[in-house]
Design an enzyme around this catalytic site. Structure first.
Site: not given
Ligand code: PAF
Length: 281
Positions: A37, A149
């Site tokens: 993250h 992502g």
């Protein structure tokens, strides 16, 4: 870094930045943040003047027997990590803020085709929940760009398609998958693994690498998929799918097609379901 829970405070902060001509990047998350993250925050930081992260464990993307209740909620730790990595504002709403009519009674967004397969087939309704909450976050924050992502490859494709189809004025950026030294893709769910399972888990990445090598050497796609599936089964995984697809839209490649492919795996290891992928180019 400021943390806000309600929409007026979020909008006021974003309005202030906009009034100064600043651009805004959004990183949507479900919290329990790790280095993966933080790499998304870093990318947003590099591409926008201001960075908003959201932490919201979205109930509509979990199936009835999935881990919504036990999904790790670590807000204080998340706040510290976000501040350290240059996030300007954390939006951490309650369920009632995101779903004013209740999670079961709100408008739902369905992105067709790309959701019919793989995760979409194994987790019915999952991508409707993801598309809906991401669209809501886009409306609330109105960012110039948003970072996702590549680890959740199909999710990325779903969001790209939603943005294009609904003409949402957001640029979607894909951030490369972050991995442990042994190749395991970083994921909040890795912490569910026992020590023995954690030792086995890198075999997923090793298998993906081998699939890429074999296809590169000219082996037939279906044979490569079957061999990789059996290899993971023998190692103790219960695979949901081990496939090679077109990277663009996850459709099935024709026999002999070698360009623009991605290998994707979803497999259970004990009680934990792991996903990973490897674009070939
Ligand atoms: O990838 C995630 O963490 C979630 O699916 C997302 C994009 C934050 C939506 O809840």
């Amino acid at each position: 870094m400021q943390t806000v829970q309600d929409v007026p405070a979020l909008r006021a902060a974003v309005r202030g930045w906009r009034a100064q001509g600043q651009t805004v990047g959004l990183v949507p998350t479900m919290g329990n943040l790790h280095a993966g993250h933080h790499s998304l925050i870093k990318l947003a930081r590099a591409r926008a003047d201001r960075v908003v992260a959201s932490v919201f464990v979205n109930p509509t993307q979990f199936g009835p027997n999935e881990d919504f209740e036990r999904y790790p909620r670590t807000l204080a730790q998340d706040q510290a990590g976000l501040a350290e990595h240059g996030c300007d504002l954390l939006f951490a709403p309650e369920v009632a803020t995101m779903y004013p009519f209740g999670a079961a009674h709100g408008v739902s967004i369905h992105v067709p085709q790309v959701t019919d397969t793989l995760e979409g087939a194994h987790r019915p309704g999952h991508f409707d929940g993801v598309a809906t909450v991401v669209c809501k976050l886009f409306n609330l924050v109105q960012p110039d760009l948003a970072v996702f992502g590549q680890k959740d490859y199909q999710q990325l494709k779903v969001i790209e398609r939603m943005v294009r189809d609904l003409s949402l004025p957001v640029k979607v950026l894909a951030a490369p998958t972050q991995r442990a030294d042994d190749g395991l893709a970083l994921s909040s769910r890795n912490q569910y693994l026992s020590a023995a399972e954690r030792a086995l888990a890198p075999q997923i990445h090793a298998t993906l690498v081998q699939m890429r090598e074999l296809v590169g050497k000219g082996h037939a796609r279906r044979i490569v998929e079957e061999a990789a599936h059996s290899k993971l089964e023998r190692a103790g995984f219960v695979p949901d799918y081990v496939v090679i697809r077109r990277a663009e839209d996850l459709s099935e490649p024709a026999d002999g097609e070698r360009e623009g492919l991605v290998a994707l795996v979803a497999a259970r290891l004990g009680a934990t379901r792991l996903i990973d992928n490897l674009p070939f180019d």
